[in-house]
Design a protein around this motif. Sequence first.
Motif, PDB file in Angstrom:
ATOM      1  N   UNK A 128      42.728  47.850  36.006  1.00  0.00           N
ATOM      2  CA  UNK A 128      43.978  47.164  35.681  1.00  0.00           C
ATOM      3  C   UNK A 128      45.073  48.170  35.338  1.00  0.00           C
ATOM      4  N   UNK A 129      44.691  49.291  34.723  1.00  0.00           N
ATOM      5  CA  UNK A 129      45.674  50.349  34.468  1.00  0.00           C
ATOM      6  C   UNK A 129      46.218  50.886  35.792  1.00  0.00           C
ATOM      7  N   UNK A 130      45.351  51.005  36.793  1.00  0.00           N
ATOM      8  CA  UNK A 130      45.779  51.505  38.107  1.00  0.00           C
ATOM      9  C   UNK A 130      46.767  50.539  38.760  1.00  0.00           C
ATOM     10  N   UNK A 131      46.535  49.234  38.602  1.00  0.00           N
ATOM     11  CA  UNK A 131      47.492  48.246  39.125  1.00  0.00           C
ATOM     12  C   UNK A 131      48.847  48.426  38.442  1.00  0.00           C
ATOM     13  N   UNK A 132      48.801  48.567  37.120  1.00  0.00           N
ATOM     14  CA  UNK A 132      50.040  48.757  36.369  1.00  0.00           C
ATOM     15  C   UNK A 132      50.747  50.042  36.746  1.00  0.00           C
ATOM     16  N   UNK A 133      49.955  51.131  36.958  1.00  0.00           N
ATOM     17  CA  UNK A 133      50.557  52.400  37.365  1.00  0.00           C
ATOM     18  C   UNK A 133      51.259  52.268  38.708  1.00  0.00           C
ATOM     19  N   UNK A 134      50.630  51.568  39.638  1.00  0.00           N
ATOM     20  CA  UNK A 134      51.238  51.374  40.954  1.00  0.00           C
ATOM     21  C   UNK A 134      52.565  50.639  40.832  1.00  0.00           C
ATOM     22  N   UNK A 152      51.125  40.803  45.503  1.00  0.00           N
ATOM     23  CA  UNK A 152      50.182  41.919  45.602  1.00  0.00           C
ATOM     24  C   UNK A 152      49.579  42.220  44.237  1.00  0.00           C
ATOM     25  N   UNK A 153      50.409  42.213  43.196  1.00  0.00           N
ATOM     26  CA  UNK A 153      49.909  42.484  41.853  1.00  0.00           C
ATOM     27  C   UNK A 153      48.861  41.447  41.458  1.00  0.00           C
ATOM     28  N   UNK A 154      49.161  40.170  41.717  1.00  0.00           N
ATOM     29  CA  UNK A 154      48.218  39.110  41.379  1.00  0.00           C
ATOM     30  C   UNK A 154      46.939  39.227  42.195  1.00  0.00           C
ATOM     31  N   UNK A 155      47.084  39.552  43.472  1.00  0.00           N
ATOM     32  CA  UNK A 155      45.907  39.696  44.340  1.00  0.00           C
ATOM     33  C   UNK A 155      44.990  40.810  43.839  1.00  0.00           C
ATOM     34  N   UNK A 156      45.578  41.920  43.410  1.00  0.00           N
ATOM     35  CA  UNK A 156      44.768  43.025  42.890  1.00  0.00           C
ATOM     36  C   UNK A 156      44.085  42.641  41.578  1.00  0.00           C
ATOM     37  N   UNK A 157      44.798  41.932  40.713  1.00  0.00           N
ATOM     38  CA  UNK A 157      44.193  41.477  39.459  1.00  0.00           C
ATOM     39  C   UNK A 157      43.038  40.524  39.729  1.00  0.00           C
ATOM     40  N   UNK A 158      43.246  39.611  40.651  1.00  0.00           N
ATOM     41  CA  UNK A 158      42.183  38.655  41.003  1.00  0.00           C
ATOM     42  C   UNK A 158      41.000  39.393  41.622  1.00  0.00           C
ATOM     43  N   UNK A 159      41.290  40.367  42.486  1.00  0.00           N
ATOM     44  CA  UNK A 159      40.219  41.094  43.150  1.00  0.00           C
ATOM     45  C   UNK A 159      39.343  41.870  42.177  1.00  0.00           C
ATOM     46  N   UNK A 160      39.947  42.664  41.310  1.00  0.00           N
ATOM     47  CA  UNK A 160      39.163  43.429  40.337  1.00  0.00           C
ATOM     48  C   UNK A 160      38.483  42.508  39.326  1.00  0.00           C
ATOM     49  N   UNK A 161      39.183  41.425  38.949  1.00  0.00           N
ATOM     50  CA  UNK A 161      38.573  40.457  38.036  1.00  0.00           C
ATOM     51  C   UNK A 161      37.363  39.791  38.658  1.00  0.00           C
ATOM     52  N   UNK A 162      37.455  39.483  39.959  1.00  0.00           N
ATOM     53  CA  UNK A 162      36.332  38.877  40.653  1.00  0.00           C
ATOM     54  C   UNK A 162      35.129  39.796  40.723  1.00  0.00           C
ATOM     55  N   UNK A 163      35.377  41.082  40.952  1.00  0.00           N
ATOM     56  CA  UNK A 163      34.274  42.045  40.984  1.00  0.00           C
ATOM     57  C   UNK A 163      33.576  42.127  39.627  1.00  0.00           C
ATOM     58  N   UNK A 272      48.789  45.989  31.147  1.00  0.00           N
ATOM     59  CA  UNK A 272      47.778  45.309  31.973  1.00  0.00           C
ATOM     60  C   UNK A 272      46.378  45.775  31.596  1.00  0.00           C
ATOM     61  N   UNK A 273      46.244  47.071  31.296  1.00  0.00           N
ATOM     62  CA  UNK A 273      44.933  47.612  30.911  1.00  0.00           C
ATOM     63  C   UNK A 273      44.449  46.996  29.605  1.00  0.00           C
ATOM     64  N   UNK A 274      45.338  46.853  28.621  1.00  0.00           N
ATOM     65  CA  UNK A 274      44.942  46.296  27.326  1.00  0.00           C
ATOM     66  C   UNK A 274      44.497  44.846  27.466  1.00  0.00           C
ATOM     67  N   UNK A 275      45.234  44.066  28.244  1.00  0.00           N
ATOM     68  CA  UNK A 275      44.842  42.671  28.456  1.00  0.00           C
ATOM     69  C   UNK A 275      43.513  42.567  29.167  1.00  0.00           C
ATOM     70  N   UNK A 276      43.310  43.423  30.174  1.00  0.00           N
ATOM     71  CA  UNK A 276      42.034  43.419  30.877  1.00  0.00           C
ATOM     72  C   UNK A 276      40.885  43.804  29.974  1.00  0.00           C
ATOM     73  N   UNK A 277      41.116  44.802  29.118  1.00  0.00           N
ATOM     74  CA  UNK A 277      40.073  45.248  28.190  1.00  0.00           C
ATOM     75  C   UNK A 277      39.676  44.128  27.230  1.00  0.00           C
ATOM     76  N   UNK A 278      40.660  43.438  26.676  1.00  0.00           N
ATOM     77  CA  UNK A 278      40.390  42.339  25.747  1.00  0.00           C
ATOM     78  C   UNK A 278      39.556  41.245  26.417  1.00  0.00           C
ATOM     79  N   UNK A 279      39.972  40.820  27.602  1.00  0.00           N
ATOM     80  CA  UNK A 279      39.260  39.738  28.283  1.00  0.00           C
ATOM     81  C   UNK A 279      37.867  40.154  28.716  1.00  0.00           C
TER      82      UNK A 279
END
Length: 368
Positions: A128-134, A152-163, A272-279
Amino acid sequence: MDAKLFSDKPVGFSGVGLFLSLSIALSGASLWLDWSAGRSLGLGASLTAPLWVCTLATAALGYWAIPLLRQLKAGQVIREDGPQAHLKKAGTPTMGGIFFVPVGVAIALLWSGFASEVVAVSALTLSYAAIGWLDDWQILRRRSNKGISPKLKLALQIGFGGLFCLWLLWSQPFSITNLALPFGFSLPLGFLLFPLGWFALVAESNATNLTDGLDGLAAGTAAIALLGLGVLAAPTSPALMVFCACMSGSCLGFLSYNRNPASVFMGDTGSLALGGALAAVALLSNNLLGLLILSGIFFVETLSVIAQVSYYKATKDANGIGKRLLKMAPLHHHLELTGWSETQIVAWFYTIGGILAMLCLVLYPVFG
């Protein structure tokens, strides 16, 4: 509401004062929680040590990283339609997540002995940090407020979240699908947990991103939420407790530069990284409802944006112009435009975040 009631002078809020107050509060809380954990759970892991190692490591790295960001001309581009008082912040280095997020992740991995659950949440956090960096990089490259496309941002979040959810399904016992409720109760969700968790990963990262609009706001509220979540995770996974303490400490170290007046912003790389880490931690430790309580600030900020957009669309006239429910969304900007100062908003949000964390300890009696 009378703006004079919210002037800085009579109240005495300052960025340095808020930083010191939060540092003392988190340190005192972690020491007490360490004592409680050792007494009731017999945990050898600590909240305080990783919290302060990461705080000091991040603060030390900032002395090198922030001047480097200035040299790279990574200055923040301020929205012209935002609060006019923020225009003076133009040029402040952004993308600060590139130095405080890796510090927390690296120390958490080492401290936990590369525990599998910490490796998993670290991978999600860095993704998620990489998405934010991009997104941040595109904004800086174009010198505008437009980064990568929202789709694109949402698609990447969904993709990594799905993995991450697939990894959960493959690696974790099915008992993880029993959603923990207050006072020791649980709700069996079965496979419904995975789409719910998928949604939580995307929603939490975006909610944290929306909250990152004032000096020190996202870093401080995330530090509180992470420490609280670490306590909830402690009984089932001391390694995840260490991860949360490390990330909380990194936020605190970053806050030494990000408090008002900020000398660096975290950008989407950090938020984005902090939110991903929490979830991710909440999912793996079976604390999604606890996360909802801890993330009350992020949740309300998101609701304010949804309400603003919905009300505007619902009240459009023949010329396509609608009415605004708030002066500006998210909520922190509305409060700012009604006369509150940045430091007062941040102080109240910290206080509310702390109350929500204490509420979790009451509803989820982790320590006897």
